[in-house]
Design a protein around this motif. Structure first.
Motif, short mmCIF file in Angstrom:
data_model
loop_
_atom_site.label_atom_id
_atom_site.label_comp_id
_atom_site.label_asym_id
_atom_site.label_seq_id
_atom_site.Cartn_x
_atom_site.Cartn_y
_atom_site.Cartn_z
N PRO A 158 -6.10 14.23 -22.11
CA PRO A 158 -5.05 13.63 -21.44
C PRO A 158 -4.83 14.15 -20.11
N GLY A 159 -4.99 15.54 -19.96
CA GLY A 159 -4.87 16.53 -18.90
C GLY A 159 -5.72 15.80 -17.56
N ASN A 160 -7.00 15.46 -17.98
CA ASN A 160 -7.73 14.95 -16.99
C ASN A 160 -7.67 13.55 -16.71
N LEU A 161 -6.99 12.81 -17.52
CA LEU A 161 -6.74 11.41 -17.38
C LEU A 161 -5.56 11.33 -16.70
N VAL A 162 -4.56 11.92 -17.03
CA VAL A 162 -3.31 11.95 -16.11
C VAL A 162 -3.59 12.29 -14.69
N PHE A 163 -4.37 13.50 -14.53
CA PHE A 163 -4.58 13.93 -13.24
C PHE A 163 -5.26 12.78 -12.30
N TRP A 164 -6.23 12.13 -12.81
CA TRP A 164 -7.02 10.79 -12.11
C TRP A 164 -6.11 9.71 -11.94
N VAL A 165 -5.22 9.46 -13.01
CA VAL A 165 -4.20 8.33 -12.75
C VAL A 165 -3.16 8.58 -11.63
N THR A 166 -2.52 10.00 -11.66
CA THR A 166 -1.55 10.44 -10.95
C THR A 166 -2.16 10.93 -9.26
N ILE A 167 -3.11 11.63 -9.46
CA ILE A 167 -3.59 12.27 -8.04
C ILE A 167 -4.39 11.24 -7.38
N PHE A 168 -5.49 11.05 -7.97
CA PHE A 168 -6.57 10.28 -7.23
C PHE A 168 -6.11 8.79 -7.56
N GLY A 169 -5.21 8.29 -8.67
CA GLY A 169 -4.92 7.03 -8.37
C GLY A 169 -4.39 6.69 -7.20
N VAL A 170 -3.45 7.54 -6.70
CA VAL A 170 -2.58 7.41 -5.36
C VAL A 170 -3.57 7.38 -4.30
N VAL A 171 -4.58 8.45 -4.16
CA VAL A 171 -5.28 8.46 -3.36
C VAL A 171 -6.26 7.30 -2.84
N LEU A 172 -6.82 6.88 -3.81
CA LEU A 172 -7.62 5.87 -3.98
C LEU A 172 -6.90 4.30 -3.82
N ALA A 173 -5.98 4.41 -4.41
CA ALA A 173 -5.10 3.11 -4.17
C ALA A 173 -4.78 2.97 -2.71
N ASP A 174 -4.21 3.98 -2.06
CA ASP A 174 -4.09 3.95 -0.59
C ASP A 174 -5.08 3.47 0.05
N SER A 175 -6.49 4.16 -0.27
CA SER A 175 -7.68 3.98 0.68
C SER A 175 -8.07 2.55 0.40
N TYR A 176 -7.77 1.82 -0.82
CA TYR A 176 -8.14 0.69 -1.11
C TYR A 176 -7.01 -0.28 -0.12
N SER A 177 -5.90 -0.12 -0.37
CA SER A 177 -4.87 -0.79 0.51
C SER A 177 -5.07 -0.88 2.17
N GLN A 178 -5.51 0.25 2.64
CA GLN A 178 -5.62 0.60 3.90
C GLN A 178 -6.81 -0.04 4.37
N SER A 179 -8.17 -0.03 3.87
CA SER A 179 -9.45 -0.56 4.21
C SER A 179 -10.11 -1.38 3.33
N GLY A 180 -9.64 -1.79 2.11
CA GLY A 180 -10.29 -2.48 1.32
C GLY A 180 -11.32 -1.78 0.38
N GLU A 222 1.97 20.03 -24.68
CA GLU A 222 2.36 18.81 -24.01
C GLU A 222 2.54 17.52 -24.95
N PHE A 223 2.10 17.63 -25.69
CA PHE A 223 2.20 16.50 -26.76
C PHE A 223 3.74 16.51 -27.37
N TYR A 224 3.94 17.91 -27.71
CA TYR A 224 5.35 18.06 -28.05
C TYR A 224 6.50 17.69 -27.26
N VAL A 225 6.33 17.91 -25.98
CA VAL A 225 7.16 17.72 -24.71
C VAL A 225 7.02 16.15 -24.73
N ASP A 226 6.10 15.46 -24.72
CA ASP A 226 6.18 13.97 -24.59
C ASP A 226 6.85 13.39 -25.95
N VAL A 227 6.80 13.64 -26.92
CA VAL A 227 7.39 13.40 -28.08
C VAL A 227 8.95 13.55 -27.99
#
Length: 210
Positions: free
Chosen positions: A120-142, A201-206
């Protein structure tokens, strides 16, 4: 080209912090040489590439749901505990000094990279950090910009892995069997620590959900 180089630097910079993948990659590189260490890195990059595809098709929202993330913390912790146990238990096994014949399967080492990366650490990292970066690049230039950005990030991670393993390969030539054994033990302890962090992290999420 400038856009591609920019994201190579982004990919390289995010690969620098020491994580579970780096620990496993270093251990395998010391015990079995460059290509086994790289097999771990390729396993991690396989998951990274799949996550990029998932982000492209809009699956980021599903991955970010608490009820999806919570089981992944447990699964990731179990995988890391198993790898930590194997690393400590077999610390003095499967060690190939420089020039020795290597008996360990590259496929098994690649599998370790996959298991460490499916966390989940890797998944969350990609979704939060790279998700924003890649989504921004997509919205700007397709679409083309998104693909170039993703390839740049993966290239940066690849360059980091090759550079790290080149250093490890040189270091390995002057290390004794005992030194490599204790490096494997330390790697196991670090992987166990990452597993404990996942449980926390599982305990915190619960607690935050219930």
């Amino acid at each position: 080209m400038d856009w591609y180089l920019k994201f190579i630097l982004v990919g390289f910079s995010i690969a620098l912090p020491v994580g579970a993948i780096t620990v496993e990659m270093t251990k395998q590189g010391l015990k079995n040489g460059f290509f086994h260490g790289w097999a771990v890195g390729i396993g991690g990059m396989t998951i990274d590439a799949l996550l990029i595809i998932a982000l492209y098709f809009g699956f980021a929202q599903i991955l970010s749901l608490p009820y999806v993330q919570m089981p992944l913390w447990i699964v990731g912790a179990v995988f890391l505990f198993l790898l930590a146990y194997d690393s400590i238990k077999n610390a003095d096994k499967d060690i190939s000094l420089a020039g020795d014949k290597i008996n360990r399967s590259l496929l098994k080492t690649y599998r370790n990279g996959l298991l460490v990366a499916v966390s989940p650490g890797n998944l969350v990292f990609w979704v939060t950090i790279f998700g924003v970066v890649l989504a921004d690049s997509y919205s700007q230039s397709g679409q083309a910009s998104f693909i170039i950005s993703a390839l740049g990030i993966l290239t940066g991670i690849l360059l980091h892995d090759i550079g790290l393993l080149s250093i490890i390969s040189i270091t390995r030539k002057v290390m004794s069997r005992a030194m490599i054994k204790w490096t494997s033990v330390i790697a196991g302890i670090l992987l166990f620590g990452f597993g404990c962090y996942f449980l926390y992290e599982f305990y915190v999420d619960v607690r935050s959900v219930f």
